[in-house]
Design a protein around this motif. Structure first.
Motif, short mmCIF file in Angstrom:
data_model
loop_
_atom_site.label_atom_id
_atom_site.label_comp_id
_atom_site.label_asym_id
_atom_site.label_seq_id
_atom_site.Cartn_x
_atom_site.Cartn_y
_atom_site.Cartn_z
N MET A 94 0.81 -1.22 0.00
CA MET A 94 0.00 0.00 0.00
C MET A 94 0.85 1.27 0.00
O MET A 94 0.33 2.36 -0.22
N CYS A 95 2.14 1.13 0.29
CA CYS A 95 3.00 2.32 0.29
C CYS A 95 4.28 1.98 -0.46
O CYS A 95 4.67 0.82 -0.56
N PRO A 96 4.94 2.98 -1.04
CA PRO A 96 6.22 2.71 -1.71
C PRO A 96 7.19 2.06 -0.73
O PRO A 96 7.35 2.50 0.40
N THR A 97 7.83 0.99 -1.18
CA THR A 97 8.71 0.22 -0.30
C THR A 97 10.08 0.07 -0.96
O THR A 97 10.18 -0.44 -2.08
N GLU A 98 11.12 0.53 -0.26
CA GLU A 98 12.49 0.40 -0.75
C GLU A 98 13.20 -0.68 0.05
O GLU A 98 13.19 -0.65 1.28
N MET A 99 13.85 -1.59 -0.67
CA MET A 99 14.67 -2.61 -0.03
C MET A 99 16.12 -2.39 -0.42
O MET A 99 16.43 -2.31 -1.61
N SER A 100 16.99 -2.26 0.58
CA SER A 100 18.41 -2.04 0.32
C SER A 100 19.19 -2.53 1.53
O SER A 100 18.61 -3.10 2.46
N TYR A 101 20.50 -2.28 1.51
CA TYR A 101 21.33 -2.72 2.63
C TYR A 101 22.28 -1.61 3.04
O TYR A 101 22.96 -1.02 2.21
N ASP A 102 22.31 -1.33 4.34
CA ASP A 102 23.23 -0.38 4.93
C ASP A 102 23.87 -1.07 6.13
O ASP A 102 23.20 -1.40 7.11
N ALA A 103 25.19 -1.30 6.02
CA ALA A 103 25.90 -2.03 7.07
C ALA A 103 25.85 -1.32 8.42
O ALA A 103 26.02 -1.94 9.47
N ASP A 104 25.63 0.01 8.41
CA ASP A 104 25.61 0.77 9.66
C ASP A 104 24.26 0.73 10.37
O ASP A 104 24.10 1.29 11.46
N VAL A 105 23.27 0.11 9.73
CA VAL A 105 21.93 0.03 10.31
C VAL A 105 21.58 -1.44 10.52
O VAL A 105 21.77 -2.26 9.62
N PRO A 106 21.08 -1.81 11.70
CA PRO A 106 20.71 -3.22 11.93
C PRO A 106 19.53 -3.61 11.04
O PRO A 106 18.78 -2.74 10.58
N PRO A 107 19.34 -4.91 10.79
CA PRO A 107 18.21 -5.35 9.97
C PRO A 107 16.90 -4.85 10.56
O PRO A 107 16.59 -5.12 11.72
N CYS A 108 16.14 -4.12 9.78
CA CYS A 108 14.91 -3.55 10.32
C CYS A 108 13.98 -3.11 9.19
O CYS A 108 14.39 -2.96 8.04
N LEU A 109 12.75 -2.90 9.57
CA LEU A 109 11.73 -2.29 8.72
C LEU A 109 11.39 -0.95 9.35
O LEU A 109 11.05 -0.89 10.54
#
Length: 659
Positions: A94-109
């Motif tokens: 229902m909303c724009p969703t971006e999937m990517s990876y940033d090593a400085d951020v823990p796995p999260c939504l």
């Protein structure tokens, strides 16, 4: 030869990591041999950053219930053995969703509440305020928890028509596009404005960014999505339903958001999804195939694209086939055909662009470093000739030689005033450039445009205001082109004079090409024109929507200006560094010549030893030059991953033997 998108992207990621490591090792080698001046160091840093953090964005666009999320599951996440993105019947994302990876951020939504649309900040600005996002930690090792958490992107809430209007989901003037109203008179809207998923998926770790978009109603209400994110995607996959064909809303998305003559046609793929709905037990395989081909031809004709760009697929059957390892079903799903088109289209074009940029950077680096080696070699040759001329001469001649070298050194130091004057003019002109493309000038332009858009009522002059704004921005860039051309002429003339007077080997660096940024301005302007049509008159009348539109525009323009200034800064630094290096080398040369004379005067036999030392230094320089050609030659060859065998990254250091 790997053909799937996953395999091709994996090879691309391995190549990028190895190439970045080789660049780093080259920088260490240059530094060890005092060949790493400020410009070369900056060029290496940019090349390494460009290769290491290069992102490839694939945007999946289509109306609701066309199977976008299921297609993402099938292509990227089948390895989890289940659906990861929600893809049940009805509306899912229902909303724009971006999937990517940033090593400085823990796995999260991270989820941005839909209410933020009532405030003027653009999406890019909200990214800088993490506390405003709802965060849910993800366990990437637990597919069930991961899938359950990601179901949040499908959440909705019910609001009044007044609230729906303020949020951009209800248009009185176009009732056919409005969502349905329930028995209580409430309108269903997305609960979240934007979703960011950060997970260490192998493809995401290598720089892939996946953008999953909602349907037409949500796309049109979010200017930043259509004027920034989608236009900057390296590829767009437009999904249609084989069971519905091209509907009116499908055609609206295609025409308003995806058709652009300036975009490479190969970066637009159309997927005719759900071909399994055409599989009929009462029809023969040949009849089913003929029906699919008719749909394919009809779709291509309606959208005005080559037939081969319309790819029939069954995302659902493709996902099932991968999970169950059913090769026959996978072939029937035609998913491999789409993956092949993605790998050839996206990765092929991306590697070509990246390779071209790197090739230019490595060639410039080699030329700049080669000039330093050439100057050192020439200075050694002059010293050698000078010392060989002293053989058999008495002490008076040697003393006179020392006096002459000291005089040359004094005259050279006096010439520094001329060089300082050139630098002053150079910096003055550069300040003009930075004033034209700097943040202050852009804020002024955006303030003028905002003033026009904030006028009450229907804004009939907004199209002209946009046109005038972009005309001024183009004029600024053209003025910068003129100033940089003036600087280039001045540098070339000054360098020729210094080369003649002091025997330098200065060469004015290639003037940065700014035509590409003018082209970028044209693209941004065209992406905004869709919002200035009569169909959007009432939407533009809403102050908050107009403000978001300008903020989205400002972010896009800021990126263009900052990149252009970065190119100009590197160009300026390359010129200044050349001068600094050759001044330093010349001063070192004077000191070495005086030191050699002093040694000859103080010790008998010193002349012969010094001649032998210089000859050995010349041989070392020849070896340095050969090694430089070898290292940069390898990097130039490696700009095309297809031509260079991918070796183990851990063995990359074996290629560079420090001399």
């Amino acid at each position: 030869m790997a053909t799937s998108f996953n395999e091709q992207f994996d090879l691309h990621g391995t190549w990028r990591r190895e190439f970045a490591l080789r660049l780093k090792l080259l920088a260490e080698w240059l530094n060890d041999h005092e060949l790493l001046d400020a410009a070369v160091e900056e060029r290496l840093r940019r090349l390494e950053t460009q290769v290491r953090v290069d992102k490839v964005m694939v945007a999946f666009v289509g109306e609701f219930s066309r199977g976008k999320s299921e297609l993402i599951n099938a292509i990227f996440f089948a390895g989890y053995g289940r659906r990861i993105m929600p893809a049940s019947a009805g509306r899912t994302t229902m909303c724009p969703t971006e999937m990517s990876y940033d090593a400085d951020v823990p796995p999260c939504l991270r989820l941005l509440p839909i209410e933020t649309r009532l405030q003027p900040q653009a999406l890019m600005e909200w990214r800088m305020v993490p506390e405003k996002w709802t965060r849910i930690d993800l366990n990437v090792h637990d597919p069930k928890q991961l899938a359950e958490a990601l179901e949040k992107v499908a959440e909705t809430r019910h609001v009044t028509q007044t609230e729906a209007t303020a949020l951009g989901f209800w248009q009185t003037e176009t009732p056919e596009d409005n969502p349905t109203v329930n028995a209580q008179g409430l309108v269903e809207v997305p609960k979240w404005r934007h979703a960011l998923i950060n997970i260490a998926h192998p493809l995401l770790k290598q720089g892939l960014v996946i953008l999953d978009t909602p349907g037409l109603n949500a796309i049109g209400a979010e200017p930043e999505l259509t004027v920034s994110l989608i236009p900057q995607a390296h590829a767009v996959v437009f999904i249609l339903g084989a069971d519905t064909g091209v509907t009116k809303s499908d055609l609206a998305i295609w025409r308003e958001h995806l058709v652009d003559d300036s975009v490479d046609a190969s970066s637009r793929l159309v997927v005719l999804n759900k071909i399994d709905t055409l599989w009929d037990a009462l029809s023969s395989p040949a009849q089913v195939q003929a029906q699919i081909e008719r749909q394919q031809a009809s779709t291509a004709e309606i959208l005005g694209i080559p037939r081969q760009q319309v790819i029939p697929v069954s995302a659902q059957k493709g996902l099932v086939a991968k999970v169950t390892d059913d090769s026959a079903l996978l072939e029937l799903s035609c998913l491999s055909t789409l993956e092949d088109a993605l790998s050839r289209g996206i990765m092929g074009q991306r590697q070509k662009m990246l390779g071209s940029a790197i090739f230019g950077g490595i060639s410039d680096l080699q030329a700049e470093t080669g000039r330093v080696i050439h100057m050192r070699r020439r200075d050694l040759t002059e010293q050698l000739m000078e010392l060989e001329g002293l053989q058999g001469k008495n002490s008076a001649v040697i003393k006179n030689m020392r006096s002459r070298i000291s005089q040359e050194q004094t005259e050279f130091d006096l010439g520094g005033a001329k060089i300082h004057a050139v630098r002053s003019v150079h910096l003055k002109l550069l300040r003009e450039v930075f004033s034209l493309l700097g943040p202050t000038a852009l804020k002024k332009e955006m303030a003028q445009l905002t003033q026009v858009l904030q006028q009450k009522g229907i804004k009939l002059g907004v199209k002209r205001a946009y046109g005038d704004t972009f005309e001024r921005l183009r004029n600024n860039l053209q003025q910068v082109q003129s100033i940089s051309a003036e600087i280039q002429v001045m540098l070339a003339a000054t360098f020729r004079q210094l080369n003649g007077e002091y025997g330098f080997s200065l060469q004015a660096p290639t003037e940065p090409a700014l035509d590409g940024y003018l082209h970028d301005l044209d693209l941004v302007e065209r992406s905004h024109l869709q919002y200035l049509s009569l169909g959007n008159t009432f939407r533009l009348a809403q102050p908050e929507f107009a403000d978001r539109l300008v903020r989205a525009l400002s972010n896009r323009l800021r990126t263009i200006h900052e990149t252009a200034l970065g190119d100009l800064e590197l160009w300026s630094k390359a010129a200044a560094a050349q001068l600094d290096v050759q001044l330093r080398e010349r001063r070192r040369n004077f000191n070495r010549r005086l030191e050699a004379i002093d040694r000859i005067q103080q010790a008998s036999g010193g002349l012969g030893e010094r001649i032998d030392e210089i000859q050995a230094q010349k041989n070392n320089l020849n070896q340095l030059n050969a090694k430089l050609s070898e290292l940069t030659g390898y990097l130039v060859t490696a700009t095309d991953p297809a031509r260079c065998a991918v070796t183990d990254v851990a063995d990359a250091s074996d290629v560079i033997e420090l001399v």
